[in-house]
Design a protein around this motif. Sequence first.
Motif, PDB file in Angstrom:
ATOM      1  N   SER A  63       0.910  -1.098  -0.049  1.00 56.74           N
ATOM      2  CA  SER A  63       0.088  -0.109   0.056  1.00 56.74           C
ATOM      3  C   SER A  63       0.781   1.457  -0.190  1.00 56.74           C
ATOM      4  CB  SER A  63      -0.880  -0.091   1.016  1.00 56.74           C
ATOM      5  OG  SER A  63      -1.587  -1.108   1.172  1.00 56.74           O
ATOM      6  N   LYS A  64       1.919   1.331   0.836  1.00 57.86           N
ATOM      7  CA  LYS A  64       2.864   2.368   0.786  1.00 57.86           C
ATOM      8  C   LYS A  64       3.603   2.726  -0.586  1.00 57.86           C
ATOM      9  CE  LYS A  64       2.946   4.728   4.751  1.00 57.86           C
ATOM     10  NZ  LYS A  64       2.815   6.169   4.610  1.00 57.86           N
ATOM     11  N   VAL A  65       3.935   1.427  -1.330  1.00 50.93           N
ATOM     12  CA  VAL A  65       4.495   1.607  -2.608  1.00 50.93           C
ATOM     13  C   VAL A  65       3.458   2.244  -3.426  1.00 50.93           C
ATOM     14  CG1 VAL A  65       5.359   0.149  -4.598  1.00 50.93           C
ATOM     15  CG2 VAL A  65       6.056  -0.388  -2.232  1.00 50.93           C
ATOM     16  N   CYS A  66       2.308   1.791  -3.307  1.00 54.32           N
ATOM     17  CA  CYS A  66       1.368   2.377  -4.311  1.00 54.32           C
ATOM     18  C   CYS A  66       0.811   3.835  -3.935  1.00 54.32           C
ATOM     19  CB  CYS A  66       0.255   1.570  -4.363  1.00 54.32           C
ATOM     20  SG  CYS A  66       0.329   0.013  -5.275  1.00 54.32           S
ATOM     21  N   MET A  67       1.344   4.430  -2.753  1.00 56.33           N
ATOM     22  CA  MET A  67       1.400   5.806  -2.127  1.00 56.33           C
ATOM     23  C   MET A  67      -0.274   5.893  -2.092  1.00 56.33           C
ATOM     24  SD  MET A  67       3.689   8.005  -4.507  1.00 56.33           S
ATOM     25  CE  MET A  67       3.167   7.324  -6.331  1.00 56.33           C
ATOM     26  N   CYS A 116      -3.687   2.342   4.197  1.00 57.36           N
ATOM     27  CA  CYS A 116      -2.419   1.409   4.312  1.00 57.36           C
ATOM     28  C   CYS A 116      -2.625   0.497   5.414  1.00 57.36           C
ATOM     29  CB  CYS A 116      -1.250   2.051   4.518  1.00 57.36           C
ATOM     30  SG  CYS A 116      -0.678   2.943   3.018  1.00 57.36           S
TER      31      CYS A 116
END
Length: 436
Positions: A355-359, A365
Amino acid sequence: MIRNNFMILLLLFVTLGEERKSFLSFQNTEKTEILFFTKMEEVIIVRSSYKDKRPNSSYLFVQLENPKMLHVVNVTKTSLDATNFTINLRTDEDGETNLTIQLWDSEGRQERLIEEIKNVKVKVHKQTKKNLFQASMHVDGNILMLILPLILLNKCAFGCKIELQVLQTVWKRPLPIILGAVTQFFLMPFCGFLLSQILALPEAQAFGFVMTCTCPGGGGGYLFALLLEGDVTLAILMTCTSTLLALIMMPINSYVYSRILGLSGIFHIPVFKIVSTLLFILIPISVGIVIKRRLPEKANLLEKVIRPLSFILMFVGIYLTFRMGSIFLKTANLEMLLLGLSVPTLGLSFGYSFSKVCMLPLPVCKTVAIESGVLNSFLALAIIQFSLSQAKANLASLAPFTVAMCSGCEMLLILLVYKTKKRCVFTREDKKSFLL
């Protein structure tokens, strides 16, 4: 006299010198494997590769540390292609003891000790006619009758917190749903399989962990999403979606991984249980949505009690999980506990990282992480109990209970840390505002 069935857990620790050749080996158990037995008399088969000096000159001697608890009925020798010694054991009480196995060769009037296996640990636990799963399901009916209305009321209150705008946003951009589904039904089962192979678990236990890892998100997901300030609407939607997807993905994963693990047979998918779980979530939540639209005053009242209700149900759920799983926890070894701790940790880590990678926003997240780590592991029990023989089912059923107990403890710890940290931040802000 009616005799109770019992199970004997054998944990064999065999230490032999490297320079001395080993002649004895166990045929119906691994060195560190725990076996479940359900009969009054059980058998250990020991194979000997020792060549007798004279015909039938070798024999096996079994020495017991506590003859009152465990005694040897007889030891028989068969010599065909290989020499096997069959040890018949019998017990009448619970406890733990050790036995020593010695291989002797009689040379005329003299007897020579060929090999000795010390510290063969035997744990005995009596068991009733019910299997372990049935025994674990015996929960106080008064507790269930008490919490069932609370659960329904709590779900209804969650329905009052549904935001239609969030549903529309997720419909247009279903990335959180996709991330959760990929983690739950592809990544987690593979990780469960990989870890079980690294720790060299028996096939049945490995299958139990894989099935636990392929379970959809549980009802506790949106409960923790509320308490940890995630996106409650998204959490409910992810739980319902993953439960629906489980009708397809659980049969696929059970077929694929059972074949990889070498387990054969017909694997039953608990369709009724999955559908009833989905309805048990949707119906009271739908009632809550209707209340919010028709009776906003009542909805506000329900939203006020949702947090204390959630805390109560969280602690009751953890208590009941430990109570039901205690009979399995007695047989858990270090490898099982490590896997039980790893499964929810991996799910939380994968969900949050992706989720963090996908901002995605922080509440989203948190929600994806919780839905990926808090699994409805008890669905795996239905597959295990209906698909495997009773002995293998008892072994495999340890996985869902271990994961459920570890998951509850981990989420409780995360919640305590989160609340403590939040309170510390508020205290600092109050001090700053007071000084200003």
